[in-house]
Design an enzyme around this catalytic site. Structure first.
Site, short mmCIF file in Angstrom:
data_model
loop_
_atom_site.label_atom_id
_atom_site.label_comp_id
_atom_site.label_asym_id
_atom_site.label_seq_id
_atom_site.Cartn_x
_atom_site.Cartn_y
_atom_site.Cartn_z
N ASP A 114 14.92 -17.33 21.20
CA ASP A 114 14.99 -18.47 20.30
C ASP A 114 15.80 -18.08 19.08
OD1 ASP A 114 11.90 -18.98 18.45
OD2 ASP A 114 13.14 -17.20 18.65
N ASP A 139 3.26 -28.84 3.11
CA ASP A 139 3.99 -28.24 4.24
C ASP A 139 3.94 -26.73 4.09
OD1 ASP A 139 5.70 -27.45 6.19
OD2 ASP A 139 7.37 -28.73 5.60
N GLU A 170 9.99 -23.16 5.37
CA GLU A 170 10.99 -24.15 4.96
C GLU A 170 10.41 -25.07 3.89
OE1 GLU A 170 10.19 -23.44 8.07
OE2 GLU A 170 12.00 -23.05 9.24
N SER A 222 5.85 -30.91 13.20
CA SER A 222 5.63 -30.46 14.58
C SER A 222 6.97 -30.34 15.29
CB SER A 222 4.72 -31.43 15.34
OG SER A 222 5.48 -32.47 15.89
N MET A 273 9.81 -33.54 12.30
CA MET A 273 9.75 -34.12 10.96
C MET A 273 8.44 -33.70 10.32
SD MET A 273 10.95 -38.09 11.12
CE MET A 273 9.57 -38.62 12.08
N ASP A 299 8.51 -16.14 19.14
CA ASP A 299 7.44 -15.84 18.19
C ASP A 299 6.58 -17.05 17.86
OD1 ASP A 299 9.35 -17.26 16.83
OD2 ASP A 299 9.46 -15.89 15.12
N ASP A 346 6.81 -21.59 21.43
CA ASP A 346 7.40 -20.73 22.46
C ASP A 346 6.37 -20.32 23.51
OD1 ASP A 346 9.88 -20.63 21.15
OD2 ASP A 346 9.21 -18.98 19.88
N1 LIG Z 1 8.91 -27.89 7.78
C1 LIG Z 1 9.74 -28.74 8.36
N2 LIG Z 1 9.71 -30.04 8.04
C2 LIG Z 1 10.53 -30.89 8.63
N3 LIG Z 1 11.43 -30.57 9.54
C3 LIG Z 1 11.52 -29.30 9.92
C4 LIG Z 1 10.69 -28.32 9.35
N4 LIG Z 1 10.99 -27.15 9.90
C5 LIG Z 1 11.96 -27.37 10.79
N5 LIG Z 1 12.30 -28.67 10.80
C6 LIG Z 1 13.29 -29.31 11.65
O1 LIG Z 1 12.85 -29.34 13.00
C7 LIG Z 1 13.78 -28.69 13.84
C8 LIG Z 1 13.08 -28.02 14.98
O2 LIG Z 1 12.28 -26.95 14.49
P1 LIG Z 1 11.70 -25.86 15.51
O3 LIG Z 1 10.85 -24.93 14.75
O4 LIG Z 1 11.18 -26.53 16.71
O5 LIG Z 1 12.97 -25.13 16.02
P2 LIG Z 1 13.83 -24.08 15.25
O6 LIG Z 1 12.91 -23.26 14.42
O7 LIG Z 1 14.98 -24.72 14.62
O8 LIG Z 1 14.39 -23.26 16.40
P3 LIG Z 1 13.76 -22.03 17.16
O9 LIG Z 1 13.23 -22.63 18.40
O10 LIG Z 1 14.96 -21.20 17.34
O11 LIG Z 1 12.74 -21.40 16.30
C9 LIG Z 1 14.53 -27.77 12.91
O12 LIG Z 1 15.79 -27.48 13.40
C10 LIG Z 1 14.60 -28.55 11.64
O13 LIG Z 1 15.66 -29.50 11.69
MG LIG Z 2 10.86 -22.09 15.27
#
Ligand SMILES: Nc1ncnc2c1ncn2[C@@H]1O[C@H](COP(=O)(O)OP(=O)(O)OP(=O)(O)O)[C@@H](O)[C@H]1O
Ligand SMILES: [Mg+2]
Ligand SMILES: [K+]
EC number: 7.2.2.6
Length: 704
Positions: free
Chosen positions: A325, A362, A366, A397, A402, A542, A546
């Site tokens: 990932d 949150d 991030e 989620s 979002m 992680d 996943d």
């Molecule tokens: N705390 C948050 N609040 C709102 N949107 C978020 C937040 N964190 C991540 N996102 C959005 O959701 C998307 C998907 O997040 P997710 O954690 O599923 O994947 P990722 O961390 O980008 O990728 P990976 O699978 O490589 O960890 C992110 O790319 C981002 O645009």
């Molecule tokens: Mg992630």
């Protein structure tokens, strides 16, 4: 990693004789037939040794006793190989046990996130009393009482008790760095931890069982090889048994030939038959097989990888595809908000304020970074949740992509551009072109754009702007992926992020392929697709999202920093949380398979060679024509047989270092490797016994 918890490796190929000596008591205990029967080849040797012991007592002779002693030494050598392999884990288990002191835990009743700690009822309980789902409070200087996930707060933790690494690590709630391990120590700050372990099944408990080899089960390939060895043993048993009538027949016809201790009118003596059998059955590999497996697991432990299943280690040797990932695996993973980019007509303050408001609860890295940036750039004060009683927070989620907040007459969302724009449209708004351009620009640079939008009651929803989350590709990724390509492994990056960001990061890191906007079920589907047609898939990850994919993969390597769910789902845990560790895991897997193959080849070639070394010597007196085959010119049939038995035992001891260290692996094609090893170990296996037996024969001749 540093090697503070790992016992000294056997270096340079030479085995420290002290280690053999120290393992001797364990090796003697393994003579117990109730444990030895699991190894069919050595079990047969033990039965043979018992048999010759009885014969030697009944009809004592120097020859009978020498053979008997060396047969026992053969079994002992095999046990020694296994005991030495196991002994290396025992020292580490002792270090781990030291970390298992029983601690007290501060358990919180009726805990809810974000509330002041003084509101809870607290009780002090022994760590061993903790149950799954209990919530505990741990602060600086205290030992974490059990495995779990941080549900509130952030702290630096000393995990040297399990990783051997003295630099503290950050553990925090919400993100993919939330797992903590019982027995590790909080160095600064305070955290609230939700216990995930069942009593008595802690990570350290499992680690101890693993390094001690207590939970080791035979792997599929090992079982298959054992069956093959047992079958060979039966074939040779028949071969030896049918030799007897032949010998009696020959002796009757060639009565003039002188009797020897090996062969007289009654045929071949029982002692010689047993010796022949032991020389012919694949004792070398039979003796070393289990040590090879244990050593493979041990090599992983030395590199701070815990393999929960031997099957996974074997599978690692044959992996075709590696899925990684993006966030936290290929990139550093602490995606930090770096900039607020509002659309026209919206001030940066308004955007920052909305973004902060939506992020107050949150707990992801991030989310927290947005709160911090808003505070620092615009002096917006973070409002405590308690002060906003009408706010309902919508947690992030991976499914919705979002997060946000619902206030009485206003709703705010932030998240992946596609997800938030869809939300805007559903609530009567039109996302402006401008957001799209900003999003593209951020994504093109490898950053993650988070669109912030609001929906005020009675008005159409609208996008306020974009937050730029910055992430950095870890150093040295490209070289490691190049190396994987040379090993014949395809690398695929999977991410929940948008395709543009994904492409930028994929190009920078040098992976072969990528899959963007992947939801947990997409990761699963990709693995299943790759697995079609028997390809083996490895996955490192992680996050909780996943976990299903980690469970589905043939080799699922969870980062130790990850969530408990991920660690539970995978079949390996990397204590260093280094995604490129998979290269080493694959190398160790390949090394295990190669070592086993090489020593099997050697063992069988060896046995066949012994056959040709002994038989002519035995029958030369009867069939003078066989004398042509008696190229070794051993001094007497007895000496030939004794030399072969001695050689058979010594070769096991001689090969213990190789079994433990493993045959060296260099990235190259599988078929090239196979041919090379067939030459070295096949030819070696044929030549070495001739030389070895001759030398031992000369020594025996010298003594008597
Ligand atoms: N705390 C948050 N609040 C709102 N949107 C978020 C937040 N964190 C991540 N996102 C959005 O959701 C998307 C998907 O997040 P997710 O954690 O599923 O994947 P990722 O961390 O980008 O990728 P990976 O699978 O490589 O960890 C992110 O790319 C981002 O645009
Ligand atoms: Mg992630
Ligand atoms: K043998």
């Amino acid at each position: 990693m540093t090697a503070t918890t790992t016992p000294g490796r056997i270096g340079g190929g030479l085995l420290d004789p002290k280690q053999l000596w120290k393992s001797l008591p364990d090796a003697l205990l393994k003579l117990n037939p109730r444990t030895l029967w699991r190894n069919p080849v050595m079990f047969i040797v033990e039965i043979g040794a018992v048999f010759t012991t009885v014969l030697a007592i009944g009809d004592p002779s120097l020859f009978a006793w020498l053979i008997t002693i060396w047969l026992w030494l053969t079994v002992l050598s095999a046990n020694l190989a296994e005991a030495v392999a196991e002994g290396r884990g025992k020292a580490q288990a002792a270090t781990l046990r030291a970390a298992k002191r029983d601690t007290m835990a501060l358990r919180l009743a009726e805990w809810t996130p974000g509330q002041d700690r003084t509101r809870y009822r607290e009780e002090s309980v022994a760590a061993s009393e903790l149950r799954q789902g209990d919530v505990v409070y741990v602060e600086a200087g205290q030992t974490i009482p059990g495995d779990g996930d941080v549900v509130e707060g952030i702290a630096s933790v000393d995990e040297s008790a399990i990783t051997g690494e003295s630099a503290p690590v950050i553990r925090e709630s919400g993100g993919d760095r939330s797992a903590v391990t019982g027995g590790t120590k909080v160095l600064s700050d305070r955290i609230v931890v939700k216990i995930t372990q069942k009593p008595g099944e802690s990570f350290i408990d499992r680690m101890i069982a693993l390094v001690e080899g207590a939970s080791r089960q035979k792997t599929p390939n090992e079982i298959a090889l054992n069956i093959l060895l047992a079958a060979l043993t039966i074939i040779f048993l028949f071969a030896v048994v049918t030799l007897q009538p032949m010998a009696i027949f020959a002796k009757a016809f060639q009565g003039a030939a002188p009797d020897t201790a090996a062969l007289n009118a009654d045929g071949i003596s029982g002692i010689v038959l047993v010796s022949l059998l032991v020389c012919l059955i694949p004792t070398t590999i039979g003796a070393l097989l289990s040590a090879i497996g244990i050593a493979g697991m041990d090599r992983l432990v030395q590199r701070n990888v815990l393999a929960m299943s031997g099957r996974a280690v074997e599978a690692a040797g044959d992996v075709n595809t590696l899925l990684l990932d993006k966030t936290g695996t290929i990139t550093l993973g602490n995606r930090q908000a770096s900039e607020f980019l509002p659309v026209e007509g919206v001030t940066p303050e308004t955007l920052a304020d909305a973004a902060q408001l939506s992020s107050l609860a949150d707990e992801t890295p991030e989310g927290r970074s947005i709160v911090v940036l808003a505070k620092q750039d615009y002096e917006l004060r973070a409002r405590a949740e308690g002060v906003m009683p009408n706010a309902t927070f919508v947690p992030f989620s991976a499914e919705t992509r979002m997060s946000g907040v619902d206030l009485t007459d206003r709703r705010i969302r932030k998240g992946a551009a596609a997800a938030v724009m869809k939300w805007v449209r559903e609530n009567g708004g039109h996302p402006t072109e401008e957001v799209g351009d900003t999003v593209d620009a951020i994504a093109g640079s490898g950053g993650t754009p988070l669109v912030v939008a609001e929906h005020v009651e009675g008005q159409p929803a609208r996008a306020l702007g974009v937050v730029h989350l910055k992430d950095v590709v870890k150093a040295g990724m490209r070289e490691r992926f190049d190396e994987m390509r040379r090993m014949g492994i395809r690398t695929v990056m999977i991410t929940g992020d948008n395709p543009r960001t994904a492409k930028a990061i994929a190009d920078e890191a040098g992976v072969d392929d990528f899959l963007a906007e992947a939801k947990p079920e997409d990761k699963m589907a990709l693995i299943k697709k790759e697995q079609e047609g028997g390809r083996l898939v490895a996955m490192t990850g992680d996050g909780t999202n996943d976990a299903p994919a980690l469970a589905q993969a043939d080799v699922g390597v969870a980062m130790n920093t990850g969530t408990s769910a991920a660690k539970e789902a995978g079949n390996m845990v990397d204590l260093d949380s280094d995604p490129t560790k998979l290269i080493e895991i694959v190398e160790i897997g390949k090394q295990l398979l190669i070592t086993r193959g090489a020593l099997t080849t050697f063992s069988i070639a060896n046995d066949i060679a012994k056959y040709f070394a002994i038989i002519p010597a035995m029958f030369a007196g009867i069939y003078p024509s066989l004398d042509a085959l008696n190229i070794m010119r051993l001094s007497s049939p007895e000496s030939a047989i004794l030399s072969a038995v001695v050689f058979n035992a010594l070769i096991i001891v001689a090969l213990i270092p190789l079994a433990l260290r493993g045959v060296r692996y260099r990235p190259s094609s599988a078929s090239k490797l196979l041919t090379r090893n067939l030459w070295i170990y096949g030819l070696g296996g044929i030549v070495v016994p001739f030389v070895g037996i001759k030398i031992i024969d000369l020594i025996i001749q010298g003594i008597f």
